[in-house]
Design an enzyme around this catalytic site. Structure first.
Site, PDB file in Angstrom:
ATOM      1  N   ASN A  14       0.822  -1.199   0.000  1.00 21.95           N
ATOM      2  CA  ASN A  14       0.000   0.000   0.000  1.00 21.95           C
ATOM      3  C   ASN A  14       0.864   1.260   0.000  1.00 21.95           C
ATOM      4  O   ASN A  14       2.073   1.195   0.227  1.00 21.95           O
ATOM      5  CB  ASN A  14      -0.917  -0.039   1.230  1.00 21.95           C
ATOM      6  CG  ASN A  14      -2.290   0.504   0.924  1.00 21.95           C
ATOM      7  OD1 ASN A  14      -2.424   1.510   0.233  1.00 21.95           O
ATOM      8  ND2 ASN A  14      -3.306  -0.146   1.444  1.00 21.95           N
ATOM      9  N   CYS A  15       0.216   2.366  -0.226  1.00 23.33           N
ATOM     10  CA  CYS A  15       0.870   3.683  -0.277  1.00 23.33           C
ATOM     11  C   CYS A  15       1.762   3.899   0.931  1.00 23.33           C
ATOM     12  O   CYS A  15       1.322   3.621   2.043  1.00 23.33           O
ATOM     13  CB  CYS A  15      -0.190   4.779  -0.327  1.00 23.33           C
ATOM     14  SG  CYS A  15       0.466   6.467  -0.195  1.00 23.33           S
ATOM     15  N   PRO A  16       2.968   4.405   0.792  1.00 20.46           N
ATOM     16  CA  PRO A  16       3.605   4.847  -0.447  1.00 20.46           C
ATOM     17  C   PRO A  16       4.562   3.823  -1.033  1.00 20.46           C
ATOM     18  O   PRO A  16       5.411   4.172  -1.840  1.00 20.46           O
ATOM     19  CB  PRO A  16       4.392   6.079   0.026  1.00 20.46           C
ATOM     20  CG  PRO A  16       4.871   5.667   1.388  1.00 20.46           C
ATOM     21  CD  PRO A  16       3.801   4.764   1.963  1.00 20.46           C
ATOM     22  N   LEU A  17       4.438   2.540  -0.623  1.00 20.32           N
ATOM     23  CA  LEU A  17       5.462   1.565  -0.998  1.00 20.32           C
ATOM     24  C   LEU A  17       5.636   1.346  -2.507  1.00 20.32           C
ATOM     25  O   LEU A  17       6.770   1.228  -2.965  1.00 20.32           O
ATOM     26  CB  LEU A  17       5.220   0.238  -0.272  1.00 20.32           C
ATOM     27  CG  LEU A  17       5.550   0.293   1.234  1.00 20.32           C
ATOM     28  CD1 LEU A  17       5.171  -1.009   1.919  1.00 20.32           C
ATOM     29  CD2 LEU A  17       7.027   0.583   1.460  1.00 20.32           C
ATOM     30  N   ASP A  41      -2.564  -1.657  -5.315  1.00 15.81           N
ATOM     31  CA  ASP A  41      -3.009  -0.454  -4.606  1.00 15.81           C
ATOM     32  C   ASP A  41      -3.731   0.460  -5.609  1.00 15.81           C
ATOM     33  O   ASP A  41      -3.115   0.950  -6.560  1.00 15.81           O
ATOM     34  CB  ASP A  41      -1.776   0.239  -4.005  1.00 15.81           C
ATOM     35  CG  ASP A  41      -2.092   1.623  -3.454  1.00 15.81           C
ATOM     36  OD1 ASP A  41      -3.276   1.891  -3.159  1.00 15.81           O
ATOM     37  OD2 ASP A  41      -1.152   2.422  -3.327  1.00 15.81           O
TER      38      ASP A  41
END
Lengths: 78, 154
Positions: A14-17, A41
């Site tokens: 998920n954000c920001p990965l 995501d």
């Protein structure tokens, strides 16, 4: 989707990965090489486009297939 | 010249710690020069033994599986339980841990600045904090933020 040199699967992250993983991968690539990024995501749809634009690594192609989204990013100059 | 992003991180809870580290790590990935100024409870985010918690107490907006009246929320262990639940949820949803994001910030050159006044105020020792941080005061922050494209107080 056109040919790519490196594939990075950020599914489940998920954000920001997805952006951070893409950054790391692109750092090790040569100008003109293409990265295929896969993510689940939904926020990545806009985030990867914004990342590509701001870092001058053109987003060549993008499509959604089921839950998966596929991004083709070209490594820009520097 | 690189864009600049200045952040003040004033919260030391689990939910309060995510925004500065998410934005800083992402900004660094986008090519920004980033500095985070940690003040008051935000200093907890610089600790070696990082263990931020979340509490439903005083936070009526926190989603709970079942309604828990405030009078019950003061019971010892509920904060631990809420933190455990939140961490489990974060993991399930593929969200990076605070530790991981902090590590990425450091690796990508984000400058982490401890507010010296509040370090003294809370009697923190340099050894309480991770290596590689700097310290500074209000003028240090303002000098950088005066040239920043984005400045946030979190």
């Amino acid at each position: 989707m056109a040919d790519f040199d490196i594939e990075l699967d950020a599914s489940g992250l998920n954000c920001p990965l997805p952006v951070l993983k893409a950054r790391k991968e692109l750092n090790g690539m040569k100008t003109g090489q293409k990265l295929r990024l896969i993510a689940t995501d939904t926020g990545a749809d806009k985030d990867i486009a914004a990342f590509a634009k701001m870092t001058s690594n053109p987003l060549l192609d993008f499509y959604i297939d089921g839950e998966k989204r596929y991004f083709l990013i070209e490594k820009g100059a520097n | 010249m690189a864009k600049k992003f200045a952040i003040i991180a004033s919260k030391g809870t689990l939910d309060g710690g995510y925004p500065p580290f998410i934005l800083a790590s992402t900004a660094a990935a986008l090519g920004y020069e980033v500095k985070i100024f940690f003040t008051f409870y935000g200093l907890q985010l610089l600790r070696k033994d990082l263990n931020p918690k979340v509490s439903p107490l005083g936070n009526p907006a926190m989603p709970m599986p079942i309604p828990v009246p405030s009078i019950i929320q003061v019971i010892p262990g509920l904060e631990w339980f809420a933190t455990w639940m939140m961490k489990r949820k974060l993991k399930q949803k593929g969200v990076a841990s605070i530790e991981e994001l902090r590590e990425i910030c450091i690796d990508s050159g984000v400058e982490l600045i401890a507010c010296q006044m509040t370090v003294d105020l809370f009697d923190f020792k340099q050894t309480d904090f991770i290596d590689g941080i700097t310290s500074g005061g209000a003028a240090t922050f303002l000098e950088f933020s005066s040239e920043a494209d984005t400045t946030l107080y979190i």
